[in-house]
Design an enzyme around this catalytic site. Sequence first.
Site, PDB file in Angstrom:
ATOM      1  N   HIS A  98       0.859  -1.181   0.000  1.00 50.48           N
ATOM      2  CA  HIS A  98       0.000   0.000   0.000  1.00 50.48           C
ATOM      3  C   HIS A  98       0.900   1.238   0.000  1.00 50.48           C
ATOM      4  CE1 HIS A  98      -3.817  -2.057   0.621  1.00 50.48           C
ATOM      5  NE2 HIS A  98      -3.268  -2.795   1.565  1.00 50.48           N
ATOM      6  N   HIS A 108      -0.514  -6.667  -5.256  1.00 54.56           N
ATOM      7  CA  HIS A 108      -0.674  -7.881  -4.457  1.00 54.56           C
ATOM      8  C   HIS A 108      -0.219  -9.084  -5.263  1.00 54.56           C
ATOM      9  CE1 HIS A 108      -3.456 -11.413  -3.944  1.00 54.56           C
ATOM     10  NE2 HIS A 108      -2.989 -11.344  -2.722  1.00 54.56           N
ATOM     11  N   VAL A 111       1.759 -16.921  -4.154  1.00 55.40           N
ATOM     12  CA  VAL A 111       2.026 -18.233  -4.766  1.00 55.40           C
ATOM     13  C   VAL A 111       1.859 -19.283  -3.681  1.00 55.40           C
ATOM     14  CG1 VAL A 111       3.446 -17.664  -6.781  1.00 55.40           C
ATOM     15  CG2 VAL A 111       4.513 -17.692  -4.538  1.00 55.40           C
ATOM     16  N   ARG A 112       1.213 -20.384  -4.018  1.00 53.49           N
ATOM     17  CA  ARG A 112       0.868 -21.378  -2.996  1.00 53.49           C
ATOM     18  C   ARG A 112       0.945 -22.789  -3.582  1.00 53.49           C
ATOM     19  NH1 ARG A 112      -3.275 -18.396  -4.893  1.00 53.49           N
ATOM     20  NH2 ARG A 112      -4.988 -19.513  -5.870  1.00 53.49           N
ATOM     21  N   HIS A 177     -20.915  -6.344  -6.176  1.00 49.35           N
ATOM     22  CA  HIS A 177     -21.819  -5.307  -5.640  1.00 49.35           C
ATOM     23  C   HIS A 177     -21.459  -3.905  -6.138  1.00 49.35           C
ATOM     24  CE1 HIS A 177     -18.467  -5.115  -2.797  1.00 49.35           C
ATOM     25  NE2 HIS A 177     -18.905  -3.959  -2.385  1.00 49.35           N
ATOM     26  N   GLY A 261      -7.585 -19.080  11.181  1.00 49.77           N
ATOM     27  CA  GLY A 261      -6.208 -18.743  10.803  1.00 49.77           C
ATOM     28  C   GLY A 261      -5.671 -17.633  11.689  1.00 49.77           C
ATOM     29  N   ARG A 262      -4.411 -17.220  11.457  1.00 52.86           N
ATOM     30  CA  ARG A 262      -3.850 -16.141  12.275  1.00 52.86           C
ATOM     31  C   ARG A 262      -4.355 -14.804  11.729  1.00 52.86           C
ATOM     32  NH1 ARG A 262       1.196 -12.810  12.474  1.00 52.86           N
ATOM     33  NH2 ARG A 262       1.508 -12.304  14.672  1.00 52.86           N
TER      34      ARG A 262
END
Lengths: 317, 317
Positions: A98, A108, A111-112, A177, A261-262
């Site tokens: 940001h 942004h 990768v996973r 929306h 999750g955290r």
Amino acid sequence: MAHEHLDDVKHYLLDLQERLCAGLAEADGVAQFHEDSWTRAEGGGGRSRVMTNGGVFEKGGVNYSHVYGAQLPPSATAARPELAGRSFHAVGVSWVLHPKNPHVPTSHGNVRFFIAEKAGEEPVWWFGGGIDLTPFYPVVEDVVHWHQVAHAACQPFGDDVYPRYKAWCDEYFYLKHRDETRGVGGLFFDDLNDGDFADCFALQRAVGDSFLDAYIPIVERRKNDAWGERERDFQLYRRGRYVEFNLVWDRGTLFGLQSGGRTESILMSMPPMARWEYAFEPQPGSAEARLHDFLQPRDWLDEFAGKTAQDTSGELS
Amino acid sequence: MAHEHLDDVKHYLLDLQERLCAGLAEADGVAQFHEDSWTRAEGGGGRSRVMTNGGVFEKGGVNYSHVYGAQLPPSATAARPELAGRSFHAVGVSWVLHPKNPHVPTSHGNVRFFIAEKAGEEPVWWFGGGIDLTPFYPVVEDVVHWHQVAHAACQPFGDDVYPRYKAWCDEYFYLKHRDETRGVGGLFFDDLNDGDFADCFALQRAVGDSFLDAYIPIVERRKNDAWGERERDFQLYRRGRYVEFNLVWDRGTLFGLQSGGRTESILMSMPPMARWEYAFEPQPGSAEARLHDFLQPRDWLDEFAGKTAQDTSGELS
């Protein structure tokens, strides 16, 4: 076999986190990333790195995590019921920037890699990832550069890869929306496990490695552009849309928050400040009104890649 | 028969909107509400009233809407499959106040009425509503006053009403990912259709009518309290939690956004400005750290109602 794959991907991701932080800190010129490690009771943990109040970045985060458990969460098996009940490993790096200057886009990437295992059966693995760009005062030249780098990253893997992942990105980062995309897109892919492991892993690396080349030149070009209260107000207003996307539509964020999750690492993606204004409409013809035309899927390379900066300095056709 | 009920409720709600706006504008002392009417293609519309940059309220909205359609939306029939396929009317008033002074709590309320109809069968109707308070620098005396008014509104309808609706409010306005309530609660009810129409309607009116008595005295007490950058920073940070609740957990907001409601009216509830700060923790023992103890369900009346303001000026036990 599968855990060799996991080790290879982890090694890449930890190195990617290092390189992203080094490149972004260099571009920032003032602030450093601060590291914060955490563990997860159910298995695994992460290494979060966050920068605040930098020379360029008001807030930035590059988070690595590796979580595992005895059972894939329901959201991961909704589309793949055959995997329900398998144990899993999920490893990834996510990053969000940001910038302070409203002329520098927010960006942004992620990768996973997942492995789902069951005794006596072959492990199932898949990759996912992408990079995307969210300008406030978009410049066509920057958007074209962004997509050129994304295109080049995908090209070695086939002519159809960039168009598919580009379209997937437009579709995923969409605020129903508001009837607009979150930004000008980039790449998004999930469930990548066709072909062999080495090819898929190479594609994921190409996407992850493309980010600095795609983003830093835009940061360098725009970081000294003049701005004032008007531009800041509009940036904060548009960051409200970023919050809306992440909290209402982003499957990863929602799943993380609803499943324990955290929280601080998941919400690292939130802007440092955002605002809402009832029924705000930019003045017709203003710099702020231009943004609207950038927030619908467009074929940036076909429409604009051949044009000079001068050709594309005005309105979109 | 049912439409006489609908007309009666509409009449009450439109009048409630007037009275709320008048009372809040008087308390504000500077700004007025601006009206904005809208229609909905599928049937119905609304009358939104919004105030910004007032003497007390940085942003406030009091929205009336009446929407109808040929089929109840799926979210409304998930818990009541017997109503699927019925035509419906939904009418309600929602209000949210975001004061500028961090010592004045944010507050919200809503009253609503549904009718589901099917040819040849009796119409089914039900009421819902509530009021809730979200302080940043809570004062026990204020919280006790708030709950005393809520209690008094419910008392004529039976001893069990306040405890039930108070507990429902704590349960509904809960941020699971933060393990805290949104504020200090109040009242929340839904699916109210036991007993006859007149009794249910009277209870809804009692809740709607209680709001100004519950909120305005707190506004008057706190609106001149001194504050500076520190308190403003904390208020903006806590408003981030308000955004998180509304966009992640609030069923009404999510349903509205995902099903094509009027976005600007739904998101009237968003604060004018909010901020996020990675891994922020207030200094132990600070005024900001005190808030944590207020964000778990407590029996405010039994614990504190008999005590003097002096008794309750310190920490919660």
